[in-house]
Design a protein around this motif. Structure first.
Motif, PDB file in Angstrom:
ATOM      1  N   GLN A 210       0.852  -1.183   0.000  1.00  0.00           N
ATOM      2  CA  GLN A 210       0.000   0.000   0.000  1.00  0.00           C
ATOM      3  C   GLN A 210       0.886   1.231   0.000  1.00  0.00           C
ATOM      4  OE1 GLN A 210      -3.499   0.258   0.252  1.00  0.00           O
ATOM      5  NE2 GLN A 210      -3.473  -1.948  -0.172  1.00  0.00           N
ATOM      6  N   ASN A 211       0.558   2.170  -0.898  1.00  0.00           N
ATOM      7  CA  ASN A 211       1.358   3.385  -0.927  1.00  0.00           C
ATOM      8  C   ASN A 211       0.928   4.298   0.216  1.00  0.00           C
ATOM      9  OD1 ASN A 211       3.153   5.276  -1.682  1.00  0.00           O
ATOM     10  ND2 ASN A 211       2.281   5.661  -3.715  1.00  0.00           N
ATOM     11  N   GLY A 212       1.880   5.026   0.783  1.00  0.00           N
ATOM     12  CA  GLY A 212       1.560   5.939   1.869  1.00  0.00           C
ATOM     13  C   GLY A 212       2.846   6.477   2.460  1.00  0.00           C
ATOM     14  N   GLY A 213       2.693   7.324   3.469  1.00  0.00           N
ATOM     15  CA  GLY A 213       3.862   7.973   4.082  1.00  0.00           C
ATOM     16  C   GLY A 213       4.895   6.977   4.587  1.00  0.00           C
ATOM     17  N   ASP A 214       4.425   5.959   5.308  1.00  0.00           N
ATOM     18  CA  ASP A 214       5.371   5.007   5.876  1.00  0.00           C
ATOM     19  C   ASP A 214       6.072   4.221   4.782  1.00  0.00           C
ATOM     20  OD1 ASP A 214       4.627   5.903   8.288  1.00  0.00           O
ATOM     21  OD2 ASP A 214       3.374   4.160   8.820  1.00  0.00           O
TER      22      ASP A 214
ATOM     23  N   GLU B 148       6.843   0.607  -9.559  1.00  0.00           N
ATOM     24  CA  GLU B 148       5.689   0.786 -10.440  1.00  0.00           C
ATOM     25  C   GLU B 148       4.482   1.149  -9.576  1.00  0.00           C
ATOM     26  OE1 GLU B 148       3.978  -2.233 -13.459  1.00  0.00           O
ATOM     27  OE2 GLU B 148       6.169  -2.132 -13.712  1.00  0.00           O
ATOM     28  N   TYR B 149       3.848   2.291  -9.884  1.00  0.00           N
ATOM     29  CA  TYR B 149       2.697   2.716  -9.093  1.00  0.00           C
ATOM     30  C   TYR B 149       1.414   2.258  -9.757  1.00  0.00           C
ATOM     31  CZ  TYR B 149       5.946   5.605  -6.485  1.00  0.00           C
ATOM     32  OH  TYR B 149       6.978   6.036  -5.701  1.00  0.00           O
ATOM     33  N   GLY B 150       0.490   1.742  -8.980  1.00  0.00           N
ATOM     34  CA  GLY B 150      -0.793   1.344  -9.535  1.00  0.00           C
ATOM     35  C   GLY B 150      -1.872   1.660  -8.507  1.00  0.00           C
ATOM     36  N   GLY B 151      -2.696   2.704  -8.744  1.00  0.00           N
ATOM     37  CA  GLY B 151      -3.757   3.075  -7.812  1.00  0.00           C
ATOM     38  C   GLY B 151      -3.205   3.362  -6.431  1.00  0.00           C
TER      39      GLY B 151
END
Ligand code: GTP
Ligand code: MG
Length: 481
Positions: free
Chosen positions: A428-432, A450-453
Motif C-alpha cells: 500500500q502506498n503511503g507515508g510510511d 511501479e505505481y498502480g492506484g
C-alpha cells in the motif's frame, strides 16, 4: 554516511607527512654488492636490483651461485670468499643478499666481510623500503611489528655469541631480548585494536548498503592505478579519486614518464608505493561499493613478516569481492613467482576473488596468451594448503587502465561475483511506505518502482542482507491496517 568513512580515513592525519630524508639518501647512494644463490635455475637478480635501487643503494657488483644452501654462509665458502674480495675491491658499504639469511648466516657473513660492511638480506631490505614511507598509524605499527619480529632472532643470536663460556648467559633471560618481546606483544595488541576497529567499520559500511571490494596483488602490479580509475569522480577533494592517498614523501619521486603525468597513471613505477590501505567510493556495474587499495606483496619474506601486514590481509579476506591484480607484462616465470607469493600470502578469503591481468597494453596477443597460461599453471599447481583461495578464484579478466580496455568486462565480473538478492514487494502506498522506499533508495537496492492506484510494486536488487531488510520495512509500512 559520515565524513569519517571517507577516502583517507585509514591514515592517521595527525601523524603528518613523513620526512624526505630518503630522497636525500638517494643522491649519495650506499655502494652495495648484490649476492644471490638459487638451487635450481641460475639466479635472476632483476628484482633484487630494483628493490635495492628503490631503497637507495647503488649496486656496484654482483656475485651469484647455483647450488644448495650452505649452513654457514648460505653461499658456498668459496663463493662467500669471492664476495668478500669483491666487497673489498669495490669499497662496498653493504651486501644485499637475495634471500632470507638465518641469524647465524648473517653474523658469519658479516664476520667474513670487510669490517663495517652491512649484511642486508631480502626481508631487511623490504623493511628499509617500508620505513621510507610508513604514513599512517596502522602502517607505523605494522612496520614496527615486522621490524621487531625480524630483530628478535638476530638479537638472540648476538646475545648467545657475546656470552662468555663462564657466564653462560641464556638469550631468553637477557634484558634486551625481554624488552623486544614486550614491545612485540604491545605492537600486536595495538594492531588487534586497529583490526577490531576496522572490522566494526566494515560491518557499518555493509549495513549502509556498500559492497566491499579489495584490491590485492604483488607490489607494482597496478593496484593503485586501477583503484583510481574505478573510483567515483567526486568534487570533494577529501573524498575520492584525488591525490590524497599518495604519501607526501613520495610525491616528488613519481616516475617521470610524461605520458603518465596526469590521471590514474600518475603513480610511481617503484615497489611499495602504497603502504596504507586506502578506501574510496566506486560505482561498479551500478553497485555502490567501497574499494580498498592495499599494500603489495613481496616474494621471499618470512611468513611472520607477511603476517605483520595485517590490514592488507584482513581487508582482502573480508571483502565481498577481492580483485587479485597480476601484471600481465611480466615474463611468465616472474608472473608465476609473484602470483604464487600473492596467493600464499592471502591463503583464504571469505568471498570470491576476481583475478585481473593488468597492463595488457604492454603485451601482444601471444604475450597475453602466455600470461594466461602462466596464471593457469600456478592455479593448477595449488596444493591443498592453498585450496581455500583456489576455490574462490574466478576467471581472469585482462585489463589495461592505460588504453581503457577490459574495464567493462571487469565490472561485469565483479557484479557477477558480488552476493546479490532480488525481491519484488507490492505494498500500500503511503507515508510510511515512502519512508521505507527512501531507506531502500539510500542503500541503492531499488531497481524499479511501479505505481498502480493505491499500491506500489518495488523491485529490489543488491546486497542480500540489505534487500531482506528493505523488504521487511516495506511490508511493515505498507500492509493494509
Ligand atoms: N602500461 C601500463 N602501465 C600501468 C598500467 N597500470 C599501472 N601501470 C604502471 O605500473 C606501475 C605501478 O602501478 P601502481 O598502480 O602504483 O602499482 P601498485 O600495485 O599499486 O604498486 P604498490 O603500491 O607499489 O604495491 C606504475 O608505473 C603505473 O603507471 C596499465 O594499464 N598499463
Ligand atoms: Mg599501490
Amino acid at each position: 554516511m559520515s565524513r569519517d568513512d571517507d577516502a583517507t580515513n585509514e591514515r592517521d592525519e595527525s601523524s603528518g607527512p613523513s620526512t624526505t630524508e630518503t630522497d636525500a639518501a638517494h643522491s649519495d647512494a650506499t655502494r652495495a654488492i648484490v649476492a644471490a644463490r638459487s638451487e635450481d635455475d641460475p639466479p635472476d637478480t632483476t628484482e633484487i636490483r630494483e628493490l635495492a635501487a628503490a631503497a637507495g643503494y647503488a649496486v656496484v657488483g654482483e656475485v651469484t651461485q647455483r647450488r644448495r644452501e650452505d649452513p654457514t654462509y648460505d653461499l658456498g665458502r668459496g663463493k662467500a670468499e669471492e664476495l668478500m674480495r669483491l666487497a673489498a675491491d669495490a669499497d662496498a658499504e653493504a651486501v644485499i643478499y637475495d634471500g632470507s639469511l638465518s641469524p647465524g648466516q648473517t653474523f658469519s657473513l658479516g664476520d667474513l666481510l670487510p669490517t663495517g660492511t652491512a649484511v642486508v638480506d631480502r626481508p631487511r631490505l623490504a623493511l628499509e623500503l617500508f620505513a621510507d614511507a610508513a604514513d599512517s598509524r596502522a602502517a607505523d605499527r605494522q612496520l614496527e611489528l615486522a621490524r621487531l619480529r625480524y630483530e628478535l632472532p638476530r638479537l638472540r643470536e648476538a646475545v648467545a655469541r657475546d656470552a662468555s663460556e663462564d657466564v653462560r648467559l641464556r638469550p631468553e633471560g637477557d634484558s634486551r631480548v625481554l624488552d623486544v618481546e614486550k614491545r612485540i606483544e604491545s605492537a600486536e595488541r595495538a594492531l588487534d585494536e586497529i583490526a577490531d576497529d576496522r572490522a566494526a567499520r566494515r560491518a557499518e559500511r555493509r549495513d549502509a548498503g556498500f559492497d566491499l571490494i579489495a584490491l590485492a596483488g604483488y607490489t607494482n602490479a597496478g593496484k593503485s592505478t586501477l583503484a583510481r580509475r574505478l573510483a567515483d569522480e567526486v568534487d570533494d577533494p577529501d573524498f575520492g579519486a584525488g591525490a590524497s592517498d599518495r604519501p607526501a614523501a613520495r610525491a616528488d619521486t613519481a616516475a617521470g614518464d610524461p605520458a603518465d603525468d596526469a590521471g590514474a597513471l600518475a603513480v610511481a613505477d617503484r615497489p611499495f608505493e602504497t603502504l596504507s590501505t586506502t578506501t574510496r567510493r566506486a560505482t561498479v556495474a551500478g553497485r555502490r561499493t567501497l574499494l580498498t587499495d592495499t599494500v603489495g606483496f613481496l616474494d621471499g619474506l618470512p611468513h611472520e613478516a607477511v603476517r605483520s601486514f595485517r590490514a592488507t590481509i584482513d581487508a582482502v579476506r573480508a571483502a565481498d569481492c577481492a580483485l587479485l591484480v597480476v601484471d600481465a607484462s611480466d615474463d611468465p616465470a616472474a608472473l608465476r613467482r609473484k602470483l604464487s607469493a600473492s596467493l600464499s600470502a592471502i591463503e583464504a578469503t571469505d568471498g570470491p576473488v576476481v583475478p585481473v591481468l593488468s597492463k595488457v597494453d604492454e603485451v601482444d596477443a601471444d604475450g597475453l596468451a602466455s600470461a594466461v597460461e602462466a596464471y593457469e599453471t600456478v592455479v593448477a599447481e595449488l596444493g591443498p594448503r592453498d585450496a581455500p583461495v583456489a576455490d574462490a578464484l574466478r576467471s581472469p579478466v585482462p585489463v589495461s587502465v592505460r588504453d581503457e580496455s577490459g574495464l567493462g568486462d571487469l565490472a561485469d565480473a565483479v557484479a557477477d561475483a558480488l552476493p546479490t538478492a532480488t525481491a519484488t514487494v507490492e505494498v500500500q502506498n503511503g507515508g510510511d511506505a515512502q519512508a521505507a522506499l527512501s531507506w531502500a533508495y539510500d542503500r541503492a537496492v531499488v531497481a524499479g518502482v511501479e505505481y498502480g492506484g493505491e499500491t506500489m510494486a518495488v523491485d529490489l536488487a543488491g546486497r542480500p542482507d540489505v534487500v531482506a531488510e528493505a523488504e521487511r520495512r516495506l511490508r511493515g509500512a505498507g500492509s493494509p491496517p
